[in-house]
Write an enzyme that holds these catalytic residues in place. Structure first.
Site, PDB file in Angstrom:
ATOM      1  N   ASP A 105      -2.508   4.544  -3.544  1.00 60.20           N
ATOM      2  CA  ASP A 105      -2.479   4.033  -2.176  1.00 60.20           C
ATOM      3  C   ASP A 105      -1.583   2.791  -2.103  1.00 60.20           C
ATOM      4  OD1 ASP A 105      -4.008   4.331   0.567  1.00 60.20           O
ATOM      5  OD2 ASP A 105      -4.241   2.227   0.036  1.00 60.20           O
ATOM      6  N   ARG A 106      -2.108   1.626  -1.705  1.00 55.39           N
ATOM      7  CA  ARG A 106      -1.279   0.416  -1.631  1.00 55.39           C
ATOM      8  C   ARG A 106      -0.658   0.092  -2.985  1.00 55.39           C
ATOM      9  NH1 ARG A 106       0.027   0.102   3.131  1.00 55.39           N
ATOM     10  NH2 ARG A 106       0.681  -2.056   2.845  1.00 55.39           N
ATOM     11  N   TYR A 210      -0.306  -5.119   4.915  1.00 54.81           N
ATOM     12  CA  TYR A 210       0.060  -4.001   5.782  1.00 54.81           C
ATOM     13  C   TYR A 210       1.185  -4.383   6.742  1.00 54.81           C
ATOM     14  CZ  TYR A 210      -3.509  -0.610   4.440  1.00 54.81           C
ATOM     15  OH  TYR A 210      -4.252   0.315   3.758  1.00 54.81           O
ATOM     16  N   HIS A 270      -8.972  11.475  -1.229  1.00 57.10           N
ATOM     17  CA  HIS A 270      -8.137  10.288  -1.397  1.00 57.10           C
ATOM     18  C   HIS A 270      -8.551   9.423  -2.585  1.00 57.10           C
ATOM     19  CE1 HIS A 270      -5.400   7.134  -0.208  1.00 57.10           C
ATOM     20  NE2 HIS A 270      -6.382   6.258  -0.127  1.00 57.10           N
TER      21      HIS A 270
END
Length: 291
Positions: A105-106, A210, A270
Site C-alpha cells: 500500500d503506502r 496522502y 488487501h
C-alpha cells in the site's frame, strides 16, 4: 505492540526524523514497509519467517506508528522521494548499502520511488496491492473514484481534512480495516486497537502523506515516465484482481514501469501480509532468488 523476537531501535534518518525500527536475523538484508492504516506490525508473520535467513528491518514510516511525525513544512516533507531517502538512510545506518525492499500500500509507493531514485541500492522490489501513483489517479476517477474517496479527501489543502477525520477518527480508520479485509480474524482485536490508536495519533501526518501523493509525487512520477525511467531490478507484484472490477489491465500498467516483472493476481484481500502470510513469504523468497 512489538514483533516477537525482534529488537527495537530508533534511528535518525534525516534532520527532521527518527524512525522506529524492528530488527532481527542475519544474512542478506530486506526492508519491509507497511501500508495504511497500519504500522510495521502488519509484517509480524512475514518478518518472523524471513528473519530465519535474512537481516530484516521493519520500520514505521515517517509520520506513522512510533516514528517521528515532522510538521509539513512544504510539499517535500512527506513526498515519497523524502520517505524513500529515509529508508536508504535507515539501511545504511545498519551497514547495508544494497538491500531488497518490499512494500504494501503506502509502503509500496515508497518502495517504488526508492527503486526509481536509488537503482543501485535496491536489489529486489516487491509491491503488495497498489498501482503506481500516476495510474492510480487515472483508474480511480469518475464513478470508479468512489472506491478511492479517501484519496480525494486527503488531497485537499491543510486544515479541513484533518479536522473532519479527527472528529470521527476511529470510524474513519476502522472503515478501511473492515472494508478491505477478507478475514477479520487476521487482524485480532489488540492489533486492530493498536492500528486505530496509532493512526488517530498520526492523523495530521497521514493526511500530509496522502496530500503529497496528489501533488509532488505526481510531479516526480511524471518526470520519470516522460524520461522513460523504469525499475531495473527484479520486481514482484502481488495484487487483488482489481482489473476485473474496475476495467483495467494491472499487469500491463506494471510492465510499463518494470523491466523484469513477475505479476500475480491473488485471492487474498488487501491486507494480504496478515491474511495470507505464507503466500506473501513464498512470493518474496522467489523474488530474492532471481538474479
Amino acid at each position: 505492540m512489538r514483533i516477537n523476537g525482534f529488537d527495537y531501535q530508533r534511528v535518525r534518518v534525516a534532520d527532521d526524523a527518527e524512525l522506529n525500527v524492528a530488527v532481527a536475523g542475519t544474512g542478506s538484508p530486506i526492508v519491509l514497509l507497511h501500508g495504511f492504516p497500519q504500522t510495521h506490525l502488519m509484517w509480524r508473520h512475514v518478518a518472523a519467517d524471513l528473519a530465519a535467513d535474512h537481516t530484516v528491518l521493519v520500520p514505521d514510516l515517517r509520520g506513522y506508528g512510533d516514528s517521528d511525525k515532522p510538521a509539513e513544512i512544504d510539499e517535500n516533507t512527506y513526498s515519497k522521494r523524502t520517505m524513500a531517502a529515509d529508508v536508504v538512510a535507515l539501511a545504511r545506518a545498519f551497514g547495508h548499502d544494497r538491500f531488497a525492499l518490499a512494500g504494501h500500500d503506502r509502503g509500496a509507493l515508497v518502495a517504488i520511488r526508492a527503486g526509481l531514485d536509488h537503482p543501485g541500492t535496491v536489489t529486489h522490489l516487491a509491491s503488495l496491492d497498489v498501482l503506481p501513483t500516476l495510474e492510480s489517479w487515472e483508474v480511480l476517477r469518475g464513478v470508479r473514484g468512489a472506491i478511492g474517496w479517501h484519496l480525494y479527501l486527503m488531497a485537499q489543502p491543510a486544515g479541513l481534512p484533518e479536522k473532519m477525520i479527527a472528529a470521527v477518527a476511529d470510524e474513519f480508520y476502522g472503515s478501511f480495516l473492515d472494508q478491505w479485509a477478507g478475514d477479520s480474524d487476521a487482524i485480532p482485536a489488540d492489533v486492530r486497537a493498536h492500528y486505530l490508536h496509532k493512526s488517530r495519533e498520526a492523523t495530521t501526518s497521514i493526511v500530509a502523506d496522502y496530500r503529497a501523493t496528489a501533488g509532488i509525487d505526481v510531479v516526480h512520477d511524471t518526470a520519470d515516465k516522460t524520461a522513460g525511467n523504469r525499475l531495473t531490478m527484479p520486481v514482484t507484484v502481488l495484487q487483488q484482481d482489481w482489473g476485473a472490477a474496475l476495467g483495467f489491465d494491472a499487469e500491463a500498467i506494471w510492465s510499463a514501469w518494470a523491466a523484469d516483472l513477475h505479476h500475480r493476481t491473488t485471492n487474498a484481500r488487501h491486507f494480504m501480509a496478515e491474511e495470507a502470510p505464507a503466500e506473501v513469504v513464498k512470493a518474496i523468497r522467489e523474488l530474492l532468488a532471481r538474479e
